[in-house]
Write a protein that holds these residues in place. Sequence first.
Motif, PDB file in Angstrom:
ATOM      1  N   PRO A  45       0.788  -1.257   0.171  1.00 43.77           N
ATOM      2  CA  PRO A  45       0.090  -0.202  -0.189  1.00 43.77           C
ATOM      3  C   PRO A  45       0.850   1.493  -0.003  1.00 43.77           C
ATOM      4  N   GLU A  94      -4.530   3.922  -0.568  1.00 45.04           N
ATOM      5  CA  GLU A  94      -4.592   3.017   0.166  1.00 45.04           C
ATOM      6  C   GLU A  94      -3.800   2.814   1.227  1.00 45.04           C
ATOM      7  N   ASN A 120      -8.994   1.610  -5.084  1.00 41.38           N
ATOM      8  CA  ASN A 120      -7.955   0.118  -4.454  1.00 41.38           C
ATOM      9  C   ASN A 120      -7.315  -0.651  -6.080  1.00 41.38           C
TER      10      ASN A 120
END
Length: 367
Positions: A50, A57, A95
């Motif tokens: 991430p 994210e 995402n």
Amino acid sequence: MKINRVEAIPFVIPYRKPLRFASGSVEVAEHVLVRVHTDEGVVGIAEAPPRPFTYGETQAGVIAVIEKLFAPNLVGVSLLEREVIMSRLNRTVGNPVAKSAIDMAVWDALGRTLDQPVTELLGGYTDRMRVCHMLGFDDPAAMVDEAERIRDNYGIRTFKVKVGRKPFQLDTAVVRALRAGLGDEVELYVDGNRGWSPAESARAMHEMADLGLLFAEELCPADDVLGRRWLVQQCDVPFIADESAVTPADVTREFLGGAATAVSIKTARTGFTFSQRVHHLAEGLGVEVVMGNQIDGQLGSMCTVVFGSAYRLTSRRAGELSNFLDMSDDLLTEPLQIADGTLTVRPGAGLGVDIDPDKLARYRQDR
């Protein structure tokens, strides 16, 4: 060959040396190991790194979206139904790292099921890539020292230099020091992570015109629409779209809008399926491609070389494959080895790598 379970396992491994750049810094790998299980007992793996300062994210967010949204919608789907898988993942906006990790774990599971290497399923052009090393923010002498150490120890002769601080007092001086210290036998290019304005970028590139730079990457924000287009017209080297080109549609807009003339493919954000689409788009348009780095661990770096070595275009340039060297440890049973400036695909089915259960038990955060 049907999916019956998807796991998202958080793990944390510190970096020995943090990587700093204009849009953030990474001092610890707070990543997620994704495992896709099939009804035949095969398990595919991938790594989700991430990057909240780039895509929004977080580790917790990746786990939540996989467990609550993605996993329930993939149970019962065949590994061969990749369009179905991507369609179900793309019901959710954004995402990219979570989606990409699932996609690559599916490809790994498919390769293991068929007893074939993923790189050959993708294209099979070669089995290795030249390595580029990213140099994060530091003073000029320290950055030259790091580059010399990396060159001497690993044979790496391509360096991406993080810029985007003070273009005329510091950044151009760093690049000039690297060229003076390393000589003309190495390749250098710069990455601003959107840290400069279009005017600063144009002046800095003019001041570095004699240094033989290979590329310029994301020197200013793509949201500076007219300024970015003006800047790209000033550049006499390919201008790489990176964080401004997260999806194939983004890549198309950047090229057609005149905001980029090259693209960075990062498997951590486009997996293998969407990375294929970006590759084919770039190949059709005749633009340069580099394989980028999401500050991946060794599993993510292997995914990059697996994809990059599969095609002539993506294997032509050195890929950003070495920043796992700054991590204090990793999860693989056999650590990756860079030799003579290259990283080679591992033999074997799927990605050719496996997770060490003891290391996973040591670094996972959910137990």
